[in-house]
Design a protein around this motif. Structure first.
Motif, mmCIF file in Angstrom:
data_model
loop_
_atom_site.group_PDB
_atom_site.id
_atom_site.type_symbol
_atom_site.label_atom_id
_atom_site.label_comp_id
_atom_site.label_asym_id
_atom_site.label_seq_id
_atom_site.Cartn_x
_atom_site.Cartn_y
_atom_site.Cartn_z
ATOM 1 N N ARG A 93 -8.639 -10.431 -22.778
ATOM 2 C CA ARG A 93 -10.086 -10.183 -22.871
ATOM 3 C C ARG A 93 -10.808 -10.778 -21.675
ATOM 4 N NH1 ARG A 93 -9.557 -10.743 -28.539
ATOM 5 N NH2 ARG A 93 -9.486 -8.591 -29.242
ATOM 6 N N ARG A 118 -8.518 0.718 -16.861
ATOM 7 C CA ARG A 118 -8.105 1.983 -17.471
ATOM 8 C C ARG A 118 -6.751 1.912 -18.150
ATOM 9 N NH1 ARG A 118 -9.801 6.896 -16.449
ATOM 10 N NH2 ARG A 118 -8.107 7.545 -15.095
ATOM 11 N N ASN A 150 -4.060 -2.977 -30.654
ATOM 12 C CA ASN A 150 -5.437 -3.104 -31.110
ATOM 13 C C ASN A 150 -6.392 -3.293 -29.941
ATOM 14 O OD1 ASN A 150 -6.735 -3.011 -33.608
ATOM 15 N ND2 ASN A 150 -5.310 -4.560 -34.403
ATOM 16 N N TYR A 167 -6.882 -0.177 -28.106
ATOM 17 C CA TYR A 167 -7.768 0.687 -28.880
ATOM 18 C C TYR A 167 -9.228 0.296 -28.663
ATOM 19 C CZ TYR A 167 -9.905 2.884 -32.955
ATOM 20 O OH TYR A 167 -10.704 3.620 -33.773
ATOM 21 N N GLN A 168 -9.479 -0.992 -28.753
ATOM 22 C CA GLN A 168 -10.851 -1.468 -28.588
ATOM 23 C C GLN A 168 -11.366 -1.220 -27.182
ATOM 24 O OE1 GLN A 168 -10.386 -5.577 -29.533
ATOM 25 N NE2 GLN A 168 -9.661 -5.075 -31.594
ATOM 26 N N GLU A 169 -10.490 -1.435 -26.230
ATOM 27 C CA GLU A 169 -10.940 -1.381 -24.842
ATOM 28 C C GLU A 169 -10.703 -0.017 -24.208
ATOM 29 O OE1 GLU A 169 -12.613 -3.723 -23.616
ATOM 30 O OE2 GLU A 169 -12.187 -5.390 -24.971
ATOM 31 N N ASN A 170 -10.160 0.909 -25.002
ATOM 32 C CA ASN A 170 -9.905 2.259 -24.502
ATOM 33 C C ASN A 170 -8.985 2.252 -23.283
ATOM 34 O OD1 ASN A 170 -10.229 5.016 -24.814
ATOM 35 N ND2 ASN A 170 -11.847 5.094 -23.264
ATOM 36 N N LEU A 171 -7.822 1.640 -23.447
ATOM 37 C CA LEU A 171 -6.851 1.576 -22.356
ATOM 38 C C LEU A 171 -5.613 2.390 -22.719
ATOM 39 C CD1 LEU A 171 -6.836 -2.299 -21.738
ATOM 40 C CD2 LEU A 171 -8.276 -0.586 -20.631
ATOM 41 N N VAL A 172 -5.029 3.014 -21.725
ATOM 42 C CA VAL A 172 -3.716 3.620 -21.949
ATOM 43 C C VAL A 172 -2.690 2.501 -21.744
ATOM 44 C CG1 VAL A 172 -3.678 4.512 -19.564
ATOM 45 C CG2 VAL A 172 -2.043 5.384 -21.220
ATOM 46 N N PRO A 207 -6.613 4.963 -37.575
ATOM 47 C CA PRO A 207 -6.875 5.824 -36.415
ATOM 48 C C PRO A 207 -6.083 5.427 -35.159
ATOM 49 C CG PRO A 207 -8.597 4.187 -36.608
ATOM 50 C CD PRO A 207 -7.668 3.965 -37.774
ATOM 51 N N ASP A 229 -4.815 7.613 -31.774
ATOM 52 C CA ASP A 229 -5.791 7.503 -30.713
ATOM 53 C C ASP A 229 -5.292 6.780 -29.466
ATOM 54 O OD1 ASP A 229 -8.982 8.059 -31.041
ATOM 55 O OD2 ASP A 229 -8.476 6.692 -29.406
ATOM 56 N N GLN A 255 -3.392 5.830 -26.399
ATOM 57 C CA GLN A 255 -2.494 6.557 -25.520
ATOM 58 C C GLN A 255 -1.416 5.620 -25.003
ATOM 59 O OE1 GLN A 255 -5.452 8.207 -22.723
ATOM 60 N NE2 GLN A 255 -4.995 10.178 -23.673
ATOM 61 N N ASN A 270 -0.050 10.688 -27.581
ATOM 62 C CA ASN A 270 -1.515 10.892 -27.617
ATOM 63 C C ASN A 270 -2.121 11.286 -26.268
ATOM 64 O OD1 ASN A 270 -1.660 10.321 -30.368
ATOM 65 N ND2 ASN A 270 -1.896 8.115 -30.003
ATOM 66 N N HIS A 281 -10.787 9.449 -23.492
ATOM 67 C CA HIS A 281 -9.499 8.789 -23.336
ATOM 68 C C HIS A 281 -9.294 8.389 -21.879
ATOM 69 C CE1 HIS A 281 -7.487 10.333 -27.161
ATOM 70 N NE2 HIS A 281 -7.364 9.030 -27.162
ATOM 71 N N PRO A 282 -8.602 7.296 -21.665
ATOM 72 C CA PRO A 282 -8.361 6.905 -20.270
ATOM 73 C C PRO A 282 -7.531 7.967 -19.523
ATOM 74 C CG PRO A 282 -7.170 5.470 -21.807
ATOM 75 C CD PRO A 282 -8.112 6.292 -22.621
#
Lengths: 509, 534
Positions: A198, A212, A237, A240-245, A276, A280, A282, A308, B55-56
């Motif tokens: 974080r 990313r 998790n 998911y929270q940070e929208n990272l692949v 989810p 969700d 990736q 995903n 999505h990234p």
């Protein structure tokens, strides 16, 4: 006109920025010394067969038959090739479109990708789609393809563990992105603390970087740790929270030397978590034929599996793969053989098991010899106790930390094929390094190389906390050479420490 | 034309992107808002924004350079071909043909070309060296293949064929290749100039990576060109500076055209860094004359350009009046050495009479660069560790095949000549067939593996293509595929003079299939023209 077509000044800056320590200064110096006739022990690259590991017989038999398919029609082929190798060669040739000499589909031979998918399903308990599996020329190529797709420019950041395998830093530089480091906790067996993550993301965002992607290396390279299921859940998790692949480098999944904590794939944990998150987050997972008890580095075989990733994006990744036409076909066969090994009852099964067990057990023994060797060194201490921080207890002795080996001995969660001991270098040594214009651990490793012929990689090539120094060695030198290697290491280390230590200990006390 | 194709691709992507975003916005985002409980205990400052983000890894967030690059050889038409093939497999009478005839890609062994036995013997033995000293092996393998395998294994440190090698490739194999180049050119070659790669394509990528700093850097490329170049330049964010080959003179390369294009792009602020020459040509099949090559070398020297010489078809020359000359030989024969010209020559195991595409073997010979640049090339090579060993061994074999007197020489030369003369016959048959078609003119196939006929399409056909949102030659190729199962690549994938239309056809289908191709193509073409003729 005096124009120079391409010189250093006019080269792509991103190329110049690339650091690649595994084959950097140390390796070059070692190669020079080797040319001069000095015996060099290469422990810098995880390259088992270069150090005498014999390839597994069965896969070599199958690939040799695929290379020379005319042998299959020879009535005498059975004299040197077992029946199951012949059957397998026919099987794989039937999956190709024209044998080993034809380009395959750019994603790899469909039949082999199906075998990979079946392997993943057996391993994880969740079905896998062959259409989302791409075979590659080694895992590195796959990592490069995926990072090339992700990185748009300097503003894009990729979270990478430190210490890390320098493929990641090199590739990120090459594509002009930003490496966002997160530190593994040496004092907690190189564990991964989500709070650190974080903080790293927050810092990067503050600098205007869009984070990313996140790389995890599990089991770790160079650190050898194996991530726990709980830790993987936290990581997913977080993604998911940070929208990272999440890029899961899982190439050492076979290099597990204990039973208490088996390797768990990121994908299995992701699926276990359910929606989810499972629908969700990736994920791209990487694997290879270069590691494990296979160690078939020279074949350049690997795959990645996507979870995903939207179909249109998969198409784009396919297009990029297609520019390189296809991964090499012999390595695709090796991959098929690795994920679809012999079964009990097959003619070659016993030999196959004997060979692979032999390799893993020998690796375990070698790790033990190395640990004992390090422990016997003056000012060298291995961290034997999980979770207990020797650094924080205020010892002023020089330590060589070596969690991997200690963990091995105690049966902790470990894997990979490296040791990453910490070097606490005396101030005078650091001063001498400065004088010589070298990073202190580079200085140490160069001296080690000159004195003993042992070629290691300085920790600075992987990244480490400021003021802390390491070296990485593989555990791969031949077993019979190990005692001698460790005793010459000890001799060098003790002399080096003595030379620069002087009154250091006393004054610190 | 290229604009048009790229533009249409963009539109396609744009529409699918909008569709995708739409789907996401109605499906996933609210879903995620409602069910973000696992994240609930986390600091919300960083997570709150994520649910509204894409999505990234999705079309609108990936590297736009990836989306921009195009690779027609494996593009839309091939995808359709694969689909048709699957349909035939499940339902044999689904289409008016029994099989797909792939004439789209230079992949000879997928169409039945047999590998050279000697090469494969050596590779098999190197893959499984445990059998080398077994007496039974002598009954299965030729004596010189066994000997060669021993030689090669001795060159590999520790005889470890499963080990990573030096990132430039195994030194002993580079020695062999250098000796092969020297024998070919009559000028010395240095093994340290050779970088072994997984096929020639990664070598091209590596050079583009070094040369291209931004869209202000330009690379002169022939049009028509092999799309590896346009794709690689796009991927690395550079600018393709086109020069047109002159179809009227058999796809001749005029230095005046090079000069003109160089000046034009310089006036636009582009720094042209390199010139790509494909010789023998792909897709155009021409073999450059030595005089022409000299002029090209002189041009590069004068303008300070790196000459990137794609010479992967060096063994594929089919006419007695033409001979392949490497650019290295030409420049050295002009007296130009290391200091005068920066030259990179690419070679591959995928072409020639060997056609070993699946092995991904190749090399580049890099001359005329400073040590500091060389070091950087080495560093980039080392990130990927090394190229595959099997491909490295094969690259050394194609540069040092059996010699007169070797046990395998006769079978080797019979196989080689058989393949090359058959290719020459196939090229001629197809060339003649194309030339007989209404509105089609075909260049002479001097070399390489392709024909690139020009087709004058009737106005109505062009209209129909427009209505179908396709480039006219892509439309023709698609109709051809649907009617006959023959796969060509439309000329628009290679670039062409605006308003002209072409397709590329390989000469690789096995000889016994050629008559069927000719008949089917001729019938299709007639009915196509009947349908659209004014």
């Amino acid at each position: 006109m005096g124009l120079k077509a391409l010189d250093y000044e006019t080269m792509n800056e991103n190329v110049k920025k690339v650091q690649y320590a595994v084959r950097g200064e140390l390796y070059l110096r070692a190669s020079e010394l080797q040319k001069e006739g000095k015996k060099i022990i290469f422990t810098n690259v995880g390259n088992p067969q270069a150090l005498g590991q014999k390839p597994l017989t069965f896969p070599r038999q199958v690939v040799a038959l695929c290379q020379a398919p005319f042998l299959l029609d020879d009535p005498n082929v059975g004299l040197i090739f077992p029946a199951d190798a012949i059957a397998r060669a026919k099987h794989y040739l039937s999956l190709t479109s024209g044998g080993l000499g034809a380009y395959s589909d750019s994603r790899g031979i469909p039949g082999v990708r199906k075998e990979v998918a079946e392997f993943i399903e057996r391993r994880d308990g969740y079905p896998s789609d062959p259409e989302l599996i791409f075979l590659t020329d080694g895992a590195s190529k796959g990592v490069m393809q995926i990072l090339n797709c992700i990185i748009r420019g300097q503003g894009d950041g990729v979270l990478v563990p430190v210490p890390q395998y320098p493929l990641y830093s090199a590739t990120i530089s090459l594509f002009g992105g930003s490496l966002v480091p997160y530190y593994l906790e040496e004092t907690a067996n190189w564990g991964l603390d989500v709070n650190n993550l974080r903080e790293s993301v927050a810092q990067a965002r503050f600098k205007g970087i869009t984070v990313r992607a996140m790389v995890i290396i599990n089991p770790g390279n160079p650190t050898g740790q194996c991530l726990s299921e709980a830790n993987l859940r936290e990581i997913l998790n977080f993604c998911y929270q940070e929208n990272l692949v999440l890029l899961g480098d899982e190439v050492y999944q076979q290099n597990i030397y204990q039973d208490e904590r088996p390797f768990i794939s990121s994908r299995k944990v992701l699926m276990d978590m359910g929606p989810p998150i499972s629908k969700d987050v990736q994920l791209v997972s990487f694997h290879t034929v270069s590691k494990g008890y296979w160690g078939e580095c020279g074949q350049r075989g690997g795959y990645f599996e996507m979870t995903n990733i939207p179909p249109k994006t998969v198409d784009e990744i396919y297009k990029i793969a297609s520019i390189s036409l296809s991964p090499n076909v012999p390595a695709q066969i090796f991959m098929g053989l690795m994920v679809n090994p012999l079964k009990p009852g097959d003619v070659s099964y016993d030999q196959f098991v004997r060979e692979s067990k032999g390799i893993l057990e020998s690796l375990r023994r070698r790790a033990r010899i190395m640990t004992d060797g390090f422990n016997s060194c003056k000012n060298v201490v291995c961290n034997f106790t999980e979770g207990k921080s020797l650094l924080s207890t205020g010892h002023s002795k020089a330590f060589v930390f070596c969690d991997f080996f200690s963990a091995l001995l105690l049966g902790y969660h470990t894997g990979a094929m490296y040791s990453f001991p910490q070097l606490r270098l005396p101030p005078k040594a650091i001063e001498a390094a400065k004088q010589a214009g070298k990073v202190p651990d580079v200085f140490y490793c160069l001296k080690l190389l000159e004195a003993t012929g042992i070629s290691t990689v300085p920790g600075s090539g992987f990244g480490q906390k400021e003021g802390v120094f390491h070296l990485r060695t593989t555990i791969l030198p031949a077993e019979e050479d190990m005692p001698e290697i460790m005793s010459s290491f000890k001799k060098f280390n003790d002399e080096f420490m003595a030379q620069y230590e002087d009154n250091w200990n006393r004054s610190r006390m | 034309m290229r604009r048009f194709v790229i533009g249409s691709a963009r539109n396609l992507i744009e529409s699918s992107r909008q569709k995708y975003q739409f789907e996401r916005s109605i499906l996933s985002s609210p879903y995620r808002f409602l069910s973000s409980s696992p994240a609930a205990d986390s600091p919300s400052s960083s997570s709150s924004s994520s649910s509204t983000m894409a999505h990234p890894v999705s079309l609108n967030t990936i590297n736009p350079k990836v989306i921009e690059c195009e690779y027609a050889v494996r593009g839309e038409i091939v995808t359709l071909a694969q689909k048709l093939q699957e349909e035939i497999q499940t339902k044999p009478d689904a289409h008016p043909f029994e099989e797909i005839l792939y004439c789209n890609i230079g992949n000879p062994q997928s169409l039945g070309q047999q590998p050279i036995t000697f090469f494969r013997e050596v590779l098999a033995l190197c893959d499984h060296p445990a059998i080398l000293d077994k007496s039974e092996t002598q009954g299965l393998f030729s004596a010189d293949s066994i000997e060669r395998a021993w030689q090669i294994l001795d060159q590999i440190p520790g005889r470890a064929t499963g080990a990573y090698s030096h990132s430039q490739g195994i030194k002993g194999l580079r020695d062999t290749i250098a000796a092969g180049i020297e024998a070919r050119d009559g000028f010395p070659a240095d093994p340290n100039d050779i970088f072994l790669t997984d096929g020639a394509s990664p070598a091209v990528h590596m050079m583009m990576q070094l040369l291209i700093r931004s869209e202000k850097d330009g690379i002169l490329c022939p049009i028509p060109q092999y799309p590896l170049y346009s794709a690689s330049i796009a991927l690395h964010g550079g600018t393709l500076v086109p020069y047109y080959l002159d179809e009227a003179t058999g796809w001749g390369l005029e230095v005046s055209e090079l000069k003109k294009q160089l000046e034009t792009s310089r006036s636009k602020g582009i720094t042209v860094r390199a010139l790509v020459v494909i010789n023998p040509g792909n897709p155009t099949g021409q073999v450059l004359a030595e005089e022409n090559q000299k002029a090209i070398v002189e041009f590069c020297k004068q303008e300070g350009l790196v000459l990137l010489a794609d010479e992967v078809y060096q063994e594929n020359v089919y006419v007695p009046e033409k001979k392949f000359h490497s650019f290295k030989k030409v420049s050295r024969s002009m007296g130009y050495g290391e200091k005068d010209i920066a030259l990179v020559s690419f070679q591959s195991v995928s072409k020639g009479y060997y056609g070993e595409c699946g092995k991904r073997g190749g090399y580049m010979e890099v001359t005329g660069f400073g040590a500091d640049v060389r070091e950087q090339i080495y560093k980039v090579a080392s990130v990927n560790l090394c190229s595959n060993i099997s491909g490295q061994i094969l690259a050394s074999l194609v540069m040092s095949p059996p010699k007169v007197g070797d046990e395998s020489y006769e079978s080797y030369s019979a196989e080689r000549d058989g393949i090359l003369s058959s290719l020459a016959r196939r090229a001629k048959t197809l060339e003649d067939a194309f030339s007989k078609l209404e509105g089609v003119t075909c260049n002479k196939a001097e070399g390489a593996m392709y024909l690139f006929p020009r087709i004058d399409l009737p106005e109505k056909a062009i209209k129909a293509a427009e209505a179908a949102k396709k480039a006219p030659d892509a439309y023709y190729c698609q109709r051809l595929l649907a009617a006959t199962g023959i796969v060509f690549v439309p000329g628009s994938g290679f670039g062409q003079v605006p308003g002209t239309w072409h397709f590329r056809c390989t000469i690789l289908p096995q000889e016994e299939k050629i008559p069927a191709i000719v008949t089917r193509l001729t019938d299709f073409h007639k009915s196509f023209m009947d349908e659209f003729r004014g």
